[in-house]
Design a protein around this motif. Sequence first.
Motif, PDB file in Angstrom:
ATOM      1  N   MET A  69       0.864  -1.322  -0.108  1.00 38.44           N
ATOM      2  CA  MET A  69       0.066  -0.223  -0.116  1.00 38.44           C
ATOM      3  C   MET A  69       0.978   1.163  -0.021  1.00 38.44           C
ATOM      4  SD  MET A  69      -3.015  -0.861  -0.313  1.00 38.44           S
ATOM      5  CE  MET A  69      -2.606  -2.091  -1.525  1.00 38.44           C
ATOM      6  N   THR A  70       2.159   1.202   0.255  1.00 37.55           N
ATOM      7  CA  THR A  70       3.043   2.345  -0.072  1.00 37.55           C
ATOM      8  C   THR A  70       3.451   2.579  -1.387  1.00 37.55           C
ATOM      9  OG1 THR A  70       4.998   1.151   0.262  1.00 37.55           O
ATOM     10  CG2 THR A  70       3.958   1.889   2.423  1.00 37.55           C
ATOM     11  N   VAL A  71       3.350   1.782  -2.376  1.00 31.81           N
ATOM     12  CA  VAL A  71       3.556   1.852  -3.597  1.00 31.81           C
ATOM     13  C   VAL A  71       2.632   3.104  -4.414  1.00 31.81           C
ATOM     14  CG1 VAL A  71       4.223   0.678  -5.750  1.00 31.81           C
ATOM     15  CG2 VAL A  71       5.128  -0.092  -3.667  1.00 31.81           C
ATOM     16  N   PRO A  72       1.246   2.634  -4.355  1.00 33.76           N
ATOM     17  CA  PRO A  72       0.387   3.460  -5.173  1.00 33.76           C
ATOM     18  C   PRO A  72       0.453   4.857  -5.193  1.00 33.76           C
ATOM     19  CG  PRO A  72      -0.813   1.697  -4.128  1.00 33.76           C
ATOM     20  CD  PRO A  72       0.463   1.531  -3.588  1.00 33.76           C
ATOM     21  N   LEU A 100       3.143   6.544  -5.058  1.00 31.89           N
ATOM     22  CA  LEU A 100       4.281   6.930  -5.714  1.00 31.89           C
ATOM     23  C   LEU A 100       3.900   6.859  -7.469  1.00 31.89           C
ATOM     24  CD1 LEU A 100       7.086   4.963  -4.255  1.00 31.89           C
ATOM     25  CD2 LEU A 100       6.713   7.273  -3.868  1.00 31.89           C
ATOM     26  N   PHE A 101       3.086   6.165  -7.670  1.00 34.32           N
ATOM     27  CA  PHE A 101       2.463   6.283  -8.928  1.00 34.32           C
ATOM     28  C   PHE A 101       1.467   7.223  -9.325  1.00 34.32           C
ATOM     29  CE2 PHE A 101       4.211   2.036  -9.089  1.00 34.32           C
ATOM     30  CZ  PHE A 101       4.604   1.734 -10.311  1.00 34.32           C
ATOM     31  N   SER A 102       0.701   7.726  -8.274  1.00 34.95           N
ATOM     32  CA  SER A 102      -0.135   8.720  -8.336  1.00 34.95           C
ATOM     33  C   SER A 102       0.696   9.924  -8.168  1.00 34.95           C
ATOM     34  CB  SER A 102      -1.117   8.776  -6.929  1.00 34.95           C
ATOM     35  OG  SER A 102      -1.921   7.774  -6.928  1.00 34.95           O
ATOM     36  N   MET A 103       1.747  10.388  -7.578  1.00 34.10           N
ATOM     37  CA  MET A 103       2.695  11.256  -7.786  1.00 34.10           C
ATOM     38  C   MET A 103       2.927  11.528  -9.122  1.00 34.10           C
ATOM     39  SD  MET A 103       5.870  12.480  -5.635  1.00 34.10           S
ATOM     40  CE  MET A 103       6.788  10.992  -6.291  1.00 34.10           C
ATOM     41  N   ALA A 104       3.377  10.385  -9.668  1.00 36.78           N
ATOM     42  CA  ALA A 104       3.868  10.435 -11.267  1.00 36.78           C
ATOM     43  C   ALA A 104       3.009  10.744 -12.081  1.00 36.78           C
ATOM     44  CB  ALA A 104       4.779   8.857 -11.487  1.00 36.78           C
ATOM     45  N   GLY A 105       1.772  10.182 -11.901  1.00 33.49           N
ATOM     46  CA  GLY A 105       0.549  10.431 -12.755  1.00 33.49           C
ATOM     47  C   GLY A 105       0.031  11.948 -12.668  1.00 33.49           C
ATOM     48  N   SER A 106       0.242  12.408 -11.597  1.00 33.02           N
ATOM     49  CA  SER A 106      -0.254  13.826 -11.542  1.00 33.02           C
ATOM     50  C   SER A 106       0.712  14.802 -12.227  1.00 33.02           C
ATOM     51  CB  SER A 106      -0.257  14.253 -10.147  1.00 33.02           C
ATOM     52  OG  SER A 106      -1.105  13.657  -9.227  1.00 33.02           O
ATOM     53  N   LEU A 107       1.980  14.301 -12.029  1.00 32.56           N
ATOM     54  CA  LEU A 107       2.957  15.261 -12.759  1.00 32.56           C
ATOM     55  C   LEU A 107       2.811  15.334 -14.304  1.00 32.56           C
ATOM     56  CD1 LEU A 107       6.252  14.931 -10.385  1.00 32.56           C
ATOM     57  CD2 LEU A 107       4.760  16.771 -10.573  1.00 32.56           C
ATOM     58  N   ILE A 108       2.634  13.820 -14.766  1.00 36.43           N
ATOM     59  CA  ILE A 108       2.716  13.767 -16.199  1.00 36.43           C
ATOM     60  C   ILE A 108       1.171  14.244 -16.781  1.00 36.43           C
ATOM     61  CG2 ILE A 108       2.281  11.615 -17.986  1.00 36.43           C
ATOM     62  CD1 ILE A 108       3.939  10.088 -16.246  1.00 36.43           C
ATOM     63  N   GLY A 109       0.148  14.068 -16.087  1.00 37.70           N
ATOM     64  CA  GLY A 109      -0.993  14.535 -16.538  1.00 37.70           C
ATOM     65  C   GLY A 109      -1.117  16.246 -16.507  1.00 37.70           C
ATOM     66  N   GLY A 110      -0.406  16.684 -15.491  1.00 30.30           N
ATOM     67  CA  GLY A 110      -0.372  18.398 -15.472  1.00 30.30           C
ATOM     68  C   GLY A 110       0.634  18.836 -16.690  1.00 30.30           C
ATOM     69  N   ALA A 155      -2.783   0.976 -11.452  1.00 24.08           N
ATOM     70  CA  ALA A 155      -3.202   1.411 -12.620  1.00 24.08           C
ATOM     71  C   ALA A 155      -4.363   2.300 -12.649  1.00 24.08           C
ATOM     72  CB  ALA A 155      -3.359   0.623 -13.745  1.00 24.08           C
ATOM     73  N   ILE A 156      -5.431   1.998 -11.968  1.00 16.75           N
ATOM     74  CA  ILE A 156      -6.579   2.733 -11.915  1.00 16.75           C
ATOM     75  C   ILE A 156      -6.097   4.162 -11.063  1.00 16.75           C
ATOM     76  CG2 ILE A 156      -8.806   2.991 -10.531  1.00 16.75           C
ATOM     77  CD1 ILE A 156      -9.176  -0.290 -10.724  1.00 16.75           C
ATOM     78  N   GLY A 157      -5.360   4.056 -10.137  1.00 11.25           N
ATOM     79  CA  GLY A 157      -5.038   5.194  -9.410  1.00 11.25           C
ATOM     80  C   GLY A 157      -4.099   5.882 -10.299  1.00 11.25           C
ATOM     81  N   ILE A 217       2.801  13.331  -0.321  1.00 13.09           N
ATOM     82  CA  ILE A 217       3.864  13.462   0.788  1.00 13.09           C
ATOM     83  C   ILE A 217       3.093  13.442   2.035  1.00 13.09           C
ATOM     84  CG2 ILE A 217       5.516  14.944   1.792  1.00 13.09           C
ATOM     85  CD1 ILE A 217       6.221  15.830  -1.002  1.00 13.09           C
ATOM     86  N   GLY A 218       1.851  14.093   2.193  1.00 13.83           N
ATOM     87  CA  GLY A 218       1.270  14.257   3.434  1.00 13.83           C
ATOM     88  C   GLY A 218       0.650  12.761   3.751  1.00 13.83           C
ATOM     89  N   ARG A 219       0.173  11.900   2.831  1.00 18.10           N
ATOM     90  CA  ARG A 219      -0.335  10.591   2.999  1.00 18.10           C
ATOM     91  C   ARG A 219       0.685   9.878   3.166  1.00 18.10           C
ATOM     92  NH1 ARG A 219      -4.560   8.272   4.809  1.00 18.10           N
ATOM     93  NH2 ARG A 219      -5.910   9.743   3.606  1.00 18.10           N
ATOM     94  N   PHE A 220       2.031  10.056   2.858  1.00 18.25           N
ATOM     95  CA  PHE A 220       3.299   9.326   3.285  1.00 18.25           C
ATOM     96  C   PHE A 220       3.609   9.388   4.462  1.00 18.25           C
ATOM     97  CE2 PHE A 220       7.661   8.541   3.262  1.00 18.25           C
ATOM     98  CZ  PHE A 220       8.095   7.322   2.726  1.00 18.25           C
ATOM     99  N   LEU A 221       3.510  10.901   4.929  1.00 16.44           N
ATOM    100  CA  LEU A 221       4.259  10.970   6.259  1.00 16.44           C
ATOM    101  C   LEU A 221       2.945  10.752   7.639  1.00 16.44           C
ATOM    102  CD1 LEU A 221       5.981  14.543   5.750  1.00 16.44           C
ATOM    103  CD2 LEU A 221       6.865  12.261   6.103  1.00 16.44           C
TER     104      LEU A 221
END
Length: 414
Positions: free
Chosen positions: A48-51, A53-63, A104-106, A366-370
């Motif tokens: 559950m710590t991995v998704p 990171l993919f969401s962060m990458a997806g946000s940057l790519i999508g933006g 992938a959904i996230g 980052i907030g969800r990670f910390l």
Amino acid sequence: MQIRLWNTNLKVRLFGEALFNMLVWMYFPFIAVYFGNALGNDIAGMLMTVPPLFSMAGSLIGGALADRIGRRPVMLTGAALQTLMFAVFALSSSHWLDYAAFIAIGFGGAIYRPASTAMVADLVPAQDRRQVFATFTTANNIGAVLGPALGAVFFFHYRQELLWTCSFILLLYFIAIYLIVKESMPPGEGSAGRSATVGEIWREQWKGYGVIFRDKVFLVYILAGIFALVAIMQLDLYLAVYVTNYVPAQALFSWEEGKLMLSSTEILGWLLGLNGLLFVLFILPVTKWLRHWKERDVFIMSSLLSGLGTFALGFSTNLWFLFIVTIVFTFGEIVRSPVMQSFISHYAPEHARGQYMGADNLQYTIGRFLAPVTVFLSAWIPPMGIFSLILLSALISVVLYVHLFRIYPASSKQ
């Protein structure tokens, strides 16, 4: 700004996102339990710590793509990926394939969100954005209230049917975006018409993010948001641990013939339900009430309410006291939500609006990670120590918000 006056793009998105969000909340709260039962809690905890990171990458790519090729194509891409992955999840007979589909959904949702938020900023005048963002938040939180109650039945007993329903609804939403939603990117922005290699595109986009991350005002805003969210996100983290371990079973109501008793876990359910209900009922009127407040004051009030409200939980385990305190820290979250989106929508330059929206999601990631560090530390630190750390995090965010609006005073002018 009344919904009937909204652009058609926004009306389609409001209905589609509200419906889909309810379906998401029918499976998302139980996904960790599902993988825990299938693979073991220790493995599930690491997975559950991995998704994020993919969401962060997806946000940057999508933006980045939203500023280059437009909002609509990016939204279509995110919706299509989610549609396909829900179908894969429904057909899968392997828990590891389920996990890959879940990631992938996230990822698809993270690609979709910056373009979606940028579209609101494109189409809504600055003075109306808080109310529009609050309306979207209300619609999404209706799903957050109803979804878990329905999902407790459907996810565990009719999971395949639920996943197929998610896929089908998303397919209909994809079609609606394709047929009805129009591009909203300001004229002259983007560079879809200019040919470029993939490498040139990525270098250009990452160079753009380099400029963003050297923006001192934006970095202080992100840092302040991280500390604020560490406090706000404790509802389903340390609060759940505290209530189940330290709050005794007690009566909700008493009468002559008996009383309605609630166990610790049932008390937690009532607190979560109260939190969601308050969001649905009050986010629009509170946003309207605070529409003339400066963003600086709203951010500071939000951090103080969430920090002090959570800290107060440690003073009593009385059920009705917990209800009152829940109202306090929930209002801290309510006042913050639409202002965050309106702040970044008018701070970001038009040509980089999608990228700023994508980078803005870093504070959530980052907030969800910390935030779970409070659960980890609770093995050694007593409850009042943990609540003190949560309050400290909120107070740090207050200091950072004060600093933010000193170095960027223009943002406090509505």
